[in-house]
Write an enzyme that holds these catalytic residues in place. Structure first.
Site, PDB file in Angstrom:
ATOM      1  N   LYS A  47     -11.610  32.738   3.454  1.00 28.95           N
ATOM      2  CA  LYS A  47     -13.027  32.713   3.080  1.00 28.95           C
ATOM      3  C   LYS A  47     -13.965  33.356   4.105  1.00 28.95           C
ATOM      4  O   LYS A  47     -15.018  33.871   3.743  1.00 28.95           O
ATOM      5  CB  LYS A  47     -13.468  31.274   2.813  1.00 28.95           C
ATOM      6  CG  LYS A  47     -12.774  30.663   1.601  1.00 28.95           C
ATOM      7  CD  LYS A  47     -13.280  29.253   1.361  1.00 28.95           C
ATOM      8  CE  LYS A  47     -12.427  28.545   0.324  1.00 28.95           C
ATOM      9  NZ  LYS A  47     -12.952  27.194   0.045  1.00 28.95           N
ATOM     10  N   ASP A  83     -18.772  27.088  -3.326  1.00 30.79           N
ATOM     11  CA  ASP A  83     -18.315  25.804  -2.779  1.00 30.79           C
ATOM     12  C   ASP A  83     -19.474  24.878  -2.415  1.00 30.79           C
ATOM     13  O   ASP A  83     -19.412  23.667  -2.654  1.00 30.79           O
ATOM     14  CB  ASP A  83     -17.504  26.021  -1.498  1.00 30.79           C
ATOM     15  CG  ASP A  83     -16.112  26.568  -1.771  1.00 30.79           C
ATOM     16  OD1 ASP A  83     -15.543  26.250  -2.826  1.00 30.79           O
ATOM     17  OD2 ASP A  83     -15.594  27.299  -0.903  1.00 30.79           O
ATOM     18  N   TYR A 200      -8.095  15.924  -3.434  1.00 31.82           N
ATOM     19  CA  TYR A 200      -7.975  15.413  -4.811  1.00 31.82           C
ATOM     20  C   TYR A 200      -6.517  15.147  -5.194  1.00 31.82           C
ATOM     21  O   TYR A 200      -6.248  14.600  -6.254  1.00 31.82           O
ATOM     22  CB  TYR A 200      -8.633  16.375  -5.815  1.00 31.82           C
ATOM     23  CG  TYR A 200      -8.145  17.796  -5.695  1.00 31.82           C
ATOM     24  CD1 TYR A 200      -8.817  18.699  -4.882  1.00 31.82           C
ATOM     25  CD2 TYR A 200      -6.996  18.205  -6.349  1.00 31.82           C
ATOM     26  CE1 TYR A 200      -8.359  19.994  -4.740  1.00 31.82           C
ATOM     27  CE2 TYR A 200      -6.538  19.498  -6.218  1.00 31.82           C
ATOM     28  CZ  TYR A 200      -7.224  20.391  -5.408  1.00 31.82           C
ATOM     29  OH  TYR A 200      -6.756  21.671  -5.264  1.00 31.82           O
TER      30      TYR A 200
END
Ligand code: ATR
Length: 257
Positions: A47, A83, A200
């Protein structure tokens, strides 16, 4: 979630995953463009590097200093960041958290922690505490926050006061035998109203299980994953993302039910 969304909207598009070495990222972006891809998502560790490799940066990428979404335009590759908004959207939706005036303990000072810190202070939280295994990285983010938002209270280390939120942005919890990202000798879960874990999978990390047991509101990072994806979908297709379809597809693929 993207393929389910394409199908729901009748778009003959496909979303595919490729593993790319950082040294090949430039070639991979150029190759995708040459093959007429509509765009790309990028994840760890690409990123920051992608900031240098795109032809143009959208305001979102400039503001948060990282690119997780690329759209190929006739003029070149444009880098976006979806994000940051996804973090606060999920906190609001999944924890009903009022960010303005909130007191937050943020665990982690990697890429995700940095984006979360900058985004949270931009939402006028009252106090932000940063804790990281490598304290110098938390200090660096605190410095960046103070420079951009001089009025916010930001400190490195555990707070004594009660918090509205503990946010885990470390990778601790991904593996079953990981230590907790929170040192409960320094900060008790009884001191916070809510705990959000960006992880998650597993759906309930040990941190979230302990938080639940302590009576906190809890949420995992699925909502964040959903919203960064939904925004990317809208950037590529120009269509409204079918959020329910995407959420169901995510749950199915991540949890198998
Ligand atoms: P991301 O982009 O997902 O944030 P990252 O930049 O590699 O990934 O950051 C990982 C975060 O998890 C960092 O805060 C890291 O702490 P350090 O800055 O000290 O490396 C934290 N982390 C990873 N493994 C850890 C461990 N075993 N103990 C404590 N913190 C850990």
């Amino acid at each position: 979630m993207h393929n389910a969304a394409f199908a729901a909207l009748g778009l003959n598009w496909r979303y595919l995953a490729f593993e790319v070495e950082p040294k090949n990222l430039r070639a991979a972006i150029a190759g995708a463009r040459a093959m007429n891809f509509a765009g790309l998502n990028l994840t760890v560790p690409h990123k920051l590097l992608a900031m240098e490799l795109v032809d143009e940066l959208d305001e979102s990428a400039k503001k948060w200093g990282a690119v997780n979404t690329i759209k190929f335009q006739p003029e070149g590759a444009v880098g976006f960041n979806t994000d940051a908004d996804a973090i606060t959207r999920s906190l609001r939706e999944d924890l009903k958290l009022e960010l303005r005036g909130a007191k937050i303990l943020l665990l982690g000072a990697g890429g995700a922690g940095r984006t979360a810190a900058l985004k949270l202070v931009s939402e006028n939280v009252a106090e932000l505490y940063l804790v990281n295994r490598t304290p110098s990285k938390a200090e660096a983010i605190a410095g960046e926050v103070k420079k951009q938002f001089p009025s916010v209270t930001v400190a490195v280390g555990y707070p004594r006061a009660k918090m509205d939120l503990v946010l885990n942005a470390t990778s601790l919890g991904l593996k079953a035998d990981d230590a907790s990202p929170l040192d409960e000798r320094q900060f008790s879960l009884k001191q916070t109203r809510a705990v959000y874990d960006m992880i998650y999978r597993p759906a309930e990390t040990q941190l979230l299980a302990c938080a639940k047991a302590a009576g906190c509101l809890t949420a995992n990072g699925l909502g964040m994953l959903l919203h960064q994806g939904a925004k990317a979908f809208e950037i590529w297709t120009g269509r409204t993302a079918p959020l329910d379809v995407m959420r169901r597809a995510l749950e199915q693929s991540v949890y198998g039910h």
